[in-house]
Design a protein around this motif. Structure first.
Motif, PDB file in Angstrom:
ATOM      1  N   MET A 115       0.842  -1.174   0.000  1.00 55.02           N
ATOM      2  CA  MET A 115       0.000   0.000   0.000  1.00 55.02           C
ATOM      3  C   MET A 115       0.890   1.242   0.000  1.00 55.02           C
ATOM      4  N   LEU A 116       0.630   2.157  -0.910  1.00 53.46           N
ATOM      5  CA  LEU A 116       1.363   3.400  -0.989  1.00 53.46           C
ATOM      6  C   LEU A 116       0.722   4.402  -0.034  1.00 53.46           C
ATOM      7  N   ILE A 117       1.540   4.967   0.837  1.00 53.88           N
ATOM      8  CA  ILE A 117       1.038   5.918   1.819  1.00 53.88           C
ATOM      9  C   ILE A 117       1.616   7.283   1.491  1.00 53.88           C
ATOM     10  N   ALA A 118       0.770   8.258   1.350  1.00 49.83           N
ATOM     11  CA  ALA A 118       1.222   9.615   1.058  1.00 49.83           C
ATOM     12  C   ALA A 118       1.952  10.184   2.264  1.00 49.83           C
ATOM     13  N   GLU A 119       3.103  10.779   1.994  1.00 50.59           N
ATOM     14  CA  GLU A 119       3.854  11.421   3.070  1.00 50.59           C
ATOM     15  C   GLU A 119       3.192  12.748   3.392  1.00 50.59           C
ATOM     16  N   ARG A 120       3.127  13.044   4.680  1.00 51.62           N
ATOM     17  CA  ARG A 120       2.558  14.308   5.129  1.00 51.62           C
ATOM     18  C   ARG A 120       3.437  14.874   6.229  1.00 51.62           C
ATOM     19  N   THR A 121       3.443  16.183   6.285  1.00 51.03           N
ATOM     20  CA  THR A 121       4.164  16.838   7.371  1.00 51.03           C
ATOM     21  C   THR A 121       3.191  17.758   8.097  1.00 51.03           C
ATOM     22  N   TYR A 122       3.572  18.141   9.290  1.00 51.49           N
ATOM     23  CA  TYR A 122       2.779  19.050  10.098  1.00 51.49           C
ATOM     24  C   TYR A 122       3.522  20.377  10.161  1.00 51.49           C
ATOM     25  N   GLY A 123       2.881  21.405  10.630  1.00 53.45           N
ATOM     26  CA  GLY A 123       3.495  22.725  10.671  1.00 53.45           C
ATOM     27  C   GLY A 123       4.814  22.764  11.423  1.00 53.45           C
ATOM     28  N   THR A 124       4.913  22.000  12.486  1.00 58.18           N
ATOM     29  CA  THR A 124       6.141  21.917  13.279  1.00 58.18           C
ATOM     30  C   THR A 124       6.342  20.458  13.676  1.00 58.18           C
ATOM     31  N   ASP A 125       7.504  20.176  14.230  1.00 60.69           N
ATOM     32  CA  ASP A 125       7.740  18.816  14.722  1.00 60.69           C
ATOM     33  C   ASP A 125       6.750  18.493  15.826  1.00 60.69           C
ATOM     34  N   ARG A 126       6.311  17.257  15.851  1.00 66.63           N
ATOM     35  CA  ARG A 126       5.355  16.787  16.854  1.00 66.63           C
ATOM     36  C   ARG A 126       5.963  15.618  17.612  1.00 66.63           C
ATOM     37  N   ARG A 127       5.595  15.502  18.874  1.00 69.03           N
ATOM     38  CA  ARG A 127       6.059  14.377  19.701  1.00 69.03           C
ATOM     39  C   ARG A 127       4.890  13.457  19.992  1.00 69.03           C
ATOM     40  N   LEU A 128       5.131  12.176  19.775  1.00 64.64           N
ATOM     41  CA  LEU A 128       4.123  11.154  20.032  1.00 64.64           C
ATOM     42  C   LEU A 128       4.717  10.150  21.020  1.00 64.64           C
ATOM     43  N   LEU A 129       4.066   9.992  22.146  1.00 69.63           N
ATOM     44  CA  LEU A 129       4.482   9.021  23.151  1.00 69.63           C
ATOM     45  C   LEU A 129       3.682   7.750  22.934  1.00 69.63           C
ATOM     46  N   TYR A 130       4.385   6.629  22.754  1.00 71.14           N
ATOM     47  CA  TYR A 130       3.716   5.344  22.573  1.00 71.14           C
ATOM     48  C   TYR A 130       4.040   4.474  23.779  1.00 71.14           C
ATOM     49  N   ILE A 131       3.044   4.238  24.627  1.00 67.69           N
ATOM     50  CA  ILE A 131       3.209   3.423  25.826  1.00 67.69           C
ATOM     51  C   ILE A 131       2.780   2.006  25.466  1.00 67.69           C
ATOM     52  N   GLU A 132       3.783   1.155  25.267  1.00 77.21           N
ATOM     53  CA  GLU A 132       3.575  -0.191  24.725  1.00 77.21           C
ATOM     54  C   GLU A 132       4.762  -1.058  25.141  1.00 77.21           C
ATOM     55  N   ASP A 133       4.480  -2.272  25.609  1.00 76.48           N
ATOM     56  CA  ASP A 133       5.562  -3.144  26.072  1.00 76.48           C
ATOM     57  C   ASP A 133       6.061  -4.131  25.024  1.00 76.48           C
TER      58      ASP A 133
ATOM     59  N   VAL B 295      -3.277   0.447   9.229  1.00 73.11           N
ATOM     60  CA  VAL B 295      -2.408   1.561   8.844  1.00 73.11           C
ATOM     61  C   VAL B 295      -3.229   2.823   8.589  1.00 73.11           C
ATOM     62  N   ARG B 296      -4.238   2.704   7.767  1.00 72.74           N
ATOM     63  CA  ARG B 296      -5.059   3.874   7.434  1.00 72.74           C
ATOM     64  C   ARG B 296      -5.745   4.438   8.680  1.00 72.74           C
ATOM     65  N   ASP B 297      -6.276   3.564   9.541  1.00 70.96           N
ATOM     66  CA  ASP B 297      -6.945   4.024  10.765  1.00 70.96           C
ATOM     67  C   ASP B 297      -5.981   4.792  11.665  1.00 70.96           C
ATOM     68  N   LEU B 298      -4.778   4.247  11.842  1.00 68.55           N
ATOM     69  CA  LEU B 298      -3.790   4.905  12.697  1.00 68.55           C
ATOM     70  C   LEU B 298      -3.416   6.264  12.122  1.00 68.55           C
ATOM     71  N   LEU B 299      -3.148   6.326  10.833  1.00 65.19           N
ATOM     72  CA  LEU B 299      -2.748   7.599  10.226  1.00 65.19           C
ATOM     73  C   LEU B 299      -3.878   8.632  10.281  1.00 65.19           C
TER      74      LEU B 299
END
Length: 134
Positions: free
Chosen positions: A1-19, A119-123
């Protein structure tokens, strides 16, 4: 699956709490199409709460089944602290029973996604909370 690259206005931080390291790598791989997102992983619930307090991420992805404290308790701690109360939390869990999402959404989670991760749901969720500026 081809996923379009996207950027946001500034850098973003995502915390993933997962073991589960495999799940962390999968999310990191999916988010390669979002180069302005920096993923900060935490393998334990308590560490996740500490990192959220210290780094104030723009979005938190939270697994429910963690080795030290449950995701429900992590969510409660995040919502109880004024420093983390407004950070959007999205649950990513293998628990797909109909009864699970309701109470968590009532307790402040913004969305509930089930594993295996779509993938699509997460994005879509990441884009919704981090704001797309393509």
């Amino acid at each position: 699956m081809l996923i379009a690259e996207r950027t946001y206005g500034t850098d973003r931080r995502l915390l993933y709490i997962e073991d589960t390291v495999t799940n962390i790598h999968l999310v990191e791989e999916i988010l390669e199409s979002r180069p302005s997102v920096r993923v900060l992983p935490a393998a334990m619930g308590r560490l996740g709460v500490e990192l959220a307090t210290e780094h104030r991420p723009d979005l938190i992805l939270l697994d429910l089944h963690l080795p030290d404290i449950g995701g429900e308790e992590v969510l409660a701690k995040l919502r109880a602290d004024e420093r983390t109360r407004e950070i959007p939390v999205v649950i990513l869990s293998a628990d797909a029973t109909d009864q699970t999402p309701g109470p968590l959404l009532e307790d402040g989670a913004r969305a509930y996604l089930t594993k295996p991760i779509g993938v699509r749901d997460l994005l879509e969720v990441v884009d919704a909370y981090l704001g797309v500026a393509a």
